[in-house]
Scaffold this motif. Structure first.
Motif, PDB file in Angstrom:
ATOM      1  N   CYS A  53      39.280  39.337  38.581  1.00  0.00           N
ATOM      2  CA  CYS A  53      38.461  39.723  37.796  1.00  0.00           C
ATOM      3  C   CYS A  53      39.526  38.758  36.540  1.00  0.00           C
ATOM      4  O   CYS A  53      39.970  38.755  36.609  1.00  0.00           O
ATOM      5  CB  CYS A  53      39.819  41.266  37.667  1.00  0.00           C
ATOM      6  N   GLN A  55      38.898  36.770  32.965  1.00  0.00           N
ATOM      7  CA  GLN A  55      38.615  37.679  31.677  1.00  0.00           C
ATOM      8  C   GLN A  55      38.110  36.396  30.633  1.00  0.00           C
ATOM      9  O   GLN A  55      39.172  35.165  30.922  1.00  0.00           O
ATOM     10  CB  GLN A  55      40.047  37.990  31.096  1.00  0.00           C
ATOM     11  N   LYS A  93      37.909  53.267  41.101  1.00  0.00           N
ATOM     12  CA  LYS A  93      39.274  53.254  40.352  1.00  0.00           C
ATOM     13  C   LYS A  93      39.912  51.585  40.442  1.00  0.00           C
ATOM     14  O   LYS A  93      40.310  52.045  42.189  1.00  0.00           O
ATOM     15  CB  LYS A  93      39.768  54.226  39.157  1.00  0.00           C
ATOM     16  N   ARG A 112      40.879  49.635  36.477  1.00  0.00           N
ATOM     17  CA  ARG A 112      39.339  49.561  35.771  1.00  0.00           C
ATOM     18  C   ARG A 112      38.513  50.653  36.289  1.00  0.00           C
ATOM     19  O   ARG A 112      38.796  50.911  37.612  1.00  0.00           O
ATOM     20  CB  ARG A 112      39.033  48.358  36.079  1.00  0.00           C
ATOM     21  N   TYR A 113      37.571  51.447  36.002  1.00  0.00           N
ATOM     22  CA  TYR A 113      36.519  52.249  36.625  1.00  0.00           C
ATOM     23  C   TYR A 113      35.152  52.222  35.339  1.00  0.00           C
ATOM     24  O   TYR A 113      35.106  52.001  34.266  1.00  0.00           O
ATOM     25  CB  TYR A 113      37.415  53.659  36.945  1.00  0.00           C
ATOM     26  N   LEU A 120      31.679  50.202  32.257  1.00  0.00           N
ATOM     27  CA  LEU A 120      33.377  49.287  32.625  1.00  0.00           C
ATOM     28  C   LEU A 120      34.756  50.176  31.377  1.00  0.00           C
ATOM     29  O   LEU A 120      34.492  49.775  29.724  1.00  0.00           O
ATOM     30  CB  LEU A 120      33.998  48.425  32.762  1.00  0.00           C
ATOM     31  N   VAL A 122      39.031  49.770  30.775  1.00  0.00           N
ATOM     32  CA  VAL A 122      39.929  49.544  31.195  1.00  0.00           C
ATOM     33  C   VAL A 122      41.047  50.163  30.449  1.00  0.00           C
ATOM     34  O   VAL A 122      41.175  50.081  29.394  1.00  0.00           O
ATOM     35  CB  VAL A 122      39.778  47.912  31.227  1.00  0.00           C
ATOM     36  N   LYS A 132      43.295  51.152  25.539  1.00  0.00           N
ATOM     37  CA  LYS A 132      41.587  51.284  26.322  1.00  0.00           C
ATOM     38  C   LYS A 132      41.008  50.187  25.324  1.00  0.00           C
ATOM     39  O   LYS A 132      40.865  50.000  24.724  1.00  0.00           O
ATOM     40  CB  LYS A 132      41.295  53.181  26.217  1.00  0.00           C
TER      41      LYS A 132
END
Length: 152
Positions: A53, A55, A93, A112-113, A120, A122, A132
């Protein structure tokens, strides 16, 4: 849900309660304001049993590379050392649990889902505070031999 659906590039649309969450993590005022109100992109990749992951953000570009259900040591963007484990729930998730190593730190959970195929969500939790951030899948016009096929 297939884990392949989590793979992709997602651009932030909006966030809720990020300032309070970042304050709980120990971030200073200037960093909180900048991070909470700046666009962010998340790239989720999966190759075999290894996940990543990444960012992309104006100030920091943190990343985490992991294997599901294997604990590892992690230095967070806030410079906290923690023991982290990421699991995948039956609902699809990705749940990242960061256990503090220092007395002054708090435990964190980042979930995360996919809300739908292109959204998405988070959820960040620290202490009694949660926040969120919602992201939209970024689709690209790629050829079949492009390295970016994972983002289509």
């Amino acid at each position: 849900m297939s884990t392949e659906k989590l793979v992709g590039r997602f651009v932030s649309e909006y966030s809720e309660n990020m300032d309070a969450y970042l304050k709980e993590t120990g971030c200073g005022t200037l960093v909180r304001k900048a991070v909470a109100n700046t666009e962010m992109t998340i790239n989720i990749l999966n190759q075999g049993d290894q996940w990543s992951c990444f960012q992309e953000h104006t100030f920091k570009s943190p990343s985490v590379v992991f294997k599901l259900n294997e604990e590892f040591e992690q230095m967070t963007p806030e410079r906290r050392m923690c023991k982290t484990m990421v699991t995948l729930t039956p609902e699809g998730k990705l749940v990242e649990r960061q256990r503090k190593k220092e007395e002054y730190a708090n435990d964190h959970t980042i979930t995360r889902y996919l809300e739908d195929e292109d959204t998405l969500v988070v959820v960040y939790e620290c202490g009694n505070v949660s926040a969120k951030r919602v992201f939209r899948r970024q689709k690209c016009m790629c050829t079949s031999d492009s390295i970016n096929d994972k983002y289509i």
